[in-house]
Structure formats: structure tokens, C-alpha cells
Design an enzyme around this catalytic site. Sequence first.
Site, PDB file in Angstrom:
ATOM      1  N   ARG A   1       0.848  -1.208   0.000  1.00  0.00           N
ATOM      2  CA  ARG A   1       0.000   0.000   0.000  1.00  0.00           C
ATOM      3  C   ARG A   1       0.875   1.247   0.000  1.00  0.00           C
ATOM      4  O   ARG A   1       0.600   2.224  -0.692  1.00  0.00           O
ATOM      5  CB  ARG A   1      -0.967   0.005   1.194  1.00  0.00           C
ATOM      6  CG  ARG A   1      -1.708   1.342   1.333  1.00  0.00           C
ATOM      7  CD  ARG A   1      -3.039   1.258   2.083  1.00  0.00           C
ATOM      8  NE  ARG A   1      -3.023   0.413   3.250  1.00  0.00           N
ATOM      9  CZ  ARG A   1      -2.479   0.721   4.430  1.00  0.00           C
ATOM     10  NH1 ARG A   1      -1.887   1.890   4.615  1.00  0.00           N
ATOM     11  NH2 ARG A   1      -2.512  -0.132   5.427  1.00  0.00           N
TER      12      ARG A   1
ATOM     13  N   TYR B   1     -15.130  17.767 -15.919  1.00  0.00           N
ATOM     14  CA  TYR B   1     -15.463  16.350 -16.042  1.00  0.00           C
ATOM     15  C   TYR B   1     -16.516  16.015 -14.978  1.00  0.00           C
ATOM     16  O   TYR B   1     -16.364  16.387 -13.811  1.00  0.00           O
ATOM     17  CB  TYR B   1     -14.190  15.518 -15.848  1.00  0.00           C
ATOM     18  CG  TYR B   1     -14.446  14.031 -15.828  1.00  0.00           C
ATOM     19  CD1 TYR B   1     -14.749  13.350 -17.007  1.00  0.00           C
ATOM     20  CD2 TYR B   1     -14.407  13.309 -14.650  1.00  0.00           C
ATOM     21  CE1 TYR B   1     -15.004  11.993 -16.998  1.00  0.00           C
ATOM     22  CE2 TYR B   1     -14.648  11.943 -14.629  1.00  0.00           C
ATOM     23  CZ  TYR B   1     -14.947  11.291 -15.809  1.00  0.00           C
ATOM     24  OH  TYR B   1     -15.207   9.948 -15.790  1.00  0.00           O
TER      25      TYR B   1
ATOM     26  N   ASP C   1      -5.887  19.139 -15.128  1.00  0.00           N
ATOM     27  CA  ASP C   1      -6.255  17.771 -15.509  1.00  0.00           C
ATOM     28  C   ASP C   1      -5.839  17.615 -16.964  1.00  0.00           C
ATOM     29  O   ASP C   1      -6.474  18.154 -17.869  1.00  0.00           O
ATOM     30  CB  ASP C   1      -7.765  17.582 -15.317  1.00  0.00           C
ATOM     31  CG  ASP C   1      -8.231  16.180 -15.704  1.00  0.00           C
ATOM     32  OD1 ASP C   1      -7.538  15.518 -16.509  1.00  0.00           O
ATOM     33  OD2 ASP C   1      -9.296  15.762 -15.215  1.00  0.00           O
TER      34      ASP C   1
ATOM     35  N   LYS D   1      -7.172   6.742 -19.843  1.00  0.00           N
ATOM     36  CA  LYS D   1      -7.396   7.240 -21.192  1.00  0.00           C
ATOM     37  C   LYS D   1      -6.109   7.114 -22.018  1.00  0.00           C
ATOM     38  O   LYS D   1      -5.653   6.015 -22.221  1.00  0.00           O
ATOM     39  CB  LYS D   1      -7.935   8.668 -21.118  1.00  0.00           C
ATOM     40  CG  LYS D   1      -9.014   8.871 -20.031  1.00  0.00           C
ATOM     41  CD  LYS D   1     -10.318   8.154 -20.289  1.00  0.00           C
ATOM     42  CE  LYS D   1     -11.264   8.118 -19.094  1.00  0.00           C
ATOM     43  NZ  LYS D   1     -11.537   9.399 -18.455  1.00  0.00           N
TER      44      LYS D   1
HETATM   45  C1  LIG Z   1     -12.018   9.832 -17.174  1.00  0.00           C
HETATM   46  C2  LIG Z   1     -11.631  11.167 -16.642  1.00  0.00           C
HETATM   47  C3  LIG Z   1     -11.436  11.377 -15.268  1.00  0.00           C
HETATM   48  C4  LIG Z   1     -11.692  10.285 -14.243  1.00  0.00           C
HETATM   49  O1  LIG Z   1     -10.799   9.234 -14.344  1.00  0.00           O
HETATM   50  P1  LIG Z   1     -11.156   7.708 -13.954  1.00  0.00           P
HETATM   51  O2  LIG Z   1      -9.898   7.005 -14.300  1.00  0.00           O
HETATM   52  O3  LIG Z   1     -12.337   7.309 -14.780  1.00  0.00           O
HETATM   53  O4  LIG Z   1     -11.463   7.706 -12.492  1.00  0.00           O
HETATM   54  C5  LIG Z   1     -11.022  12.633 -14.853  1.00  0.00           C
HETATM   55  N1  LIG Z   1     -10.834  13.650 -15.734  1.00  0.00           N
HETATM   56  C6  LIG Z   1     -11.031  13.488 -17.058  1.00  0.00           C
HETATM   57  C7  LIG Z   1     -10.808  14.641 -17.980  1.00  0.00           C
HETATM   58  C8  LIG Z   1     -11.444  12.250 -17.562  1.00  0.00           C
HETATM   59  O5  LIG Z   1     -11.655  12.104 -18.874  1.00  0.00           O
END
Ligand SMILES: *Cc1c(COP(=O)(O)O)cnc(C)c1O
Length: 389
Positions: free
Chosen positions: A59, A112, A184, A209
Amino acid sequence: MTPAPGPHDPQSPGFATRAIHAGQDPDPLTGAVAVPIYQTSTFAQDEVGQPRAGYDYSRAGNPTRTALEQALAALEGGRSGFAFASGMAAADTYIRAALRPGDHLILPDDAYGGTFRLVDKICVPWGLTYSTVSLGDLAAVRAAIRPTTKVIWCETPTNPLLGIADIAALAEIAHESGAKLLVDNTFASPYLQQPLALGADVVLHSTTKYVGGHSDVIGGALIVDDPELAEALAFHSKSMGAVPGPVDAWLTLRGVKTLAVRMDRHCDNAERVVELLVGHPRVARVYYPGLPAHPGHAIAARQMRRSGGMVSFSVVGGQEEALKVCRRTQLFTLGESLGGVESLIEHPGLMTHASVAGSALQVPDDLIRLSVGIEDADDLLADLRDALD
Ligand SMILES: *Cc1c(COP(=O)(O)O)cnc(C)c1O
């Protein structure tokens, strides 16, 4: 916490080289070229309280995860990287580590949805306050700052309209008032956009992604320069425990190795798709920062290497026509998420953005969002042409 090569070090190797080598030296024990999956919860100690290589419990730290964290830090040009079980876990851990009840956060008005839900439903009851503002309107951002504002939260390009925010300008506004700028960077990936070099303090990724890139693993990351914040993140990550397992860390790291070549192909294909859409009689409007008519084009050209693999467009004939196109494509798979090697199509109004229907965040009902994959461009174009005709 994982120290990486110096931030924005002009001596550091190129992006694709870092993607393949940073944090990924051959295994010192066996010479294994691929970082091993250290599938273990605990580590033998030579003497009481003396773990052999600094690892005592997975962890708190695991060598496969460390490799991923070092690679991500190197790719963003940051000192420290942290990997999480999801993008949302990264966001939550950052908020708990950097903010306190009573603090104020500025969110983009088209954040998001998961980020908005985390802040609104989980962090507000905890004591956080927030405002939403259009990040394209710098005067509005300035006006939204309060004495308790600690963080401006930025997404660029935005989802699903591919709006562009000026990272350097937002960093300046944040720093003038003693706040921090978080970016982000999920939609751009570190290959296309380097927020820390533009003045941001924190980079967040949903590695689910583009970074992972193969639609086979959920993950998140934070990359920072400030050693004090890094220490707080290490403590909160260990205490909150939202960490990825070694297999997930390994899969994500495997994706990282090809990030540069994948992103170039995503961009090549997206440019071809945009070209088709812009000239198509059934298409009413195309949203892509690479288009000179896009309102954020000049800023995007300044802060992004290329314009990315996400393309949105609206069709002539409204929602019914948009839904038909979504149903008709064969190669573009109907589905949420983005950033994988396979092309995806979705209707934001009824899918990813259904929860904001009726609010100020509502998206046009004739809008279609594409995550353009890395298949042969000619096949993607033929598929779209067939679906539109
Ligand atoms: C998918 C996404 C998230 C969240 O991420 P997860 O891996 O699904 O928890 C946050 N910000 C953006 C821009 C995203 O496309």
C-alpha cells in the site's frame, strides 16, 4: 514519492526516450528488460525495521508502481509522481492532501462530471466550498477568487466541446492570490501538453485514457514539483490507500512506452477526420482546436504540440440524426471513455453528459463526440462517410 530527473531539464532525453526508459532500468537481480510485476503485499526485512530496498508493504510502495510513477514524473517534467487506482482516486487524494474544510476551490463550469460529483457530493459535506466559472473568461476567474481560494482546477481541452483554457494565464492569476493551479491533462496527455512547464503546480491524469491507451485498465496519477506537497501526497496516498495493484501499474506502464507514437497517430487520424467533417453537407459544426476558426486555436497552438485525438461535431437535423449516426458506424464503437487505440463514438447528451441535462452544463443534443483511434485513417473515413450518408 519518487524522485525523477530534474524538472524541465534541458539535458534530459527526448519524450519518447523517457517514455521507454525513465524508471525502467533492467531489473538489477535478473536483467529482465521489462519491469517485473512485483505481485506481493509485503517484503522481507533483513533486520527489525530495515526493509531491503525501502519497500515494506505494497500500500505504501511497490516497485512496479514506482517504475510507473517515475516514468510519469519524467514525462510531465515533474519531480514527483504518484499513481492511483483511478483518476477520481487521484483527484480525491489531492483534495484531501492540499485543502482543508473551509477552503475554496474554483472548478471549470464544464468540468469532467466525475470531478464535479466528487467535489459537490463528497467534498462539500466535508467542508469544502467551490464556485464554477468559465475558464476561458479570465476576468471571471479573477472575480471568483476569494481569500479562502486555494486551487484553480483546469481542464484543457474540455469535454466534450474541446474548449481551450490558457494554462500560463491561469497560473499567473492563481499565484497572484497565493492559490495553486491544477491541470487535468487527461485529454492532451503529457506528449501534447506540459502544464508544469507552463506554470501549473499539479498535473492530474486519468491514466485510463491516453496514458494507458488500450482501454484495458483504470488508473490515475498526480505529478508535482513542490517537495512539501509531494510529502503530503505520499502520506495521504499511504493513509487513504487508493493505490493501483502491480498488474494495473504494469499495464499502464506498458501503455506509456508507446505514448508518443500513439499520440502522433491519434492526431494524424483526427486531422483526417476533421477534414472530412468540415466539408460534409450533413455536418453543421466541427469542434477541434486545430481548426483556425476554433476560438481557442491561438492558445492551443501555443501550449499544445498538436491538437489531439478528440473531435466533436454536430449534425444537420438535430438529435434524431445524431443518434442515427451513432448507431450506424461499424468501426467507431458506440461507447463512453476515450483515448484507447480503438475509435469510439458517443452522444454526450444521452451518454457521458446525461446527468447535466437541464443544467447550465447541458450540451447540444445534436452533438457527437469521437475518440479517434489509431486504425487506418481511410477505414475510419469510409465508416464515417457511410454513417453520415
Ligand atoms: C475519465 C476522466 C477522469 C476520471 O478518471 P477515472 O480514471 O475514470 O477515475 C477525470 N478527468 C477526465 C478529464 C477524464 O476524462
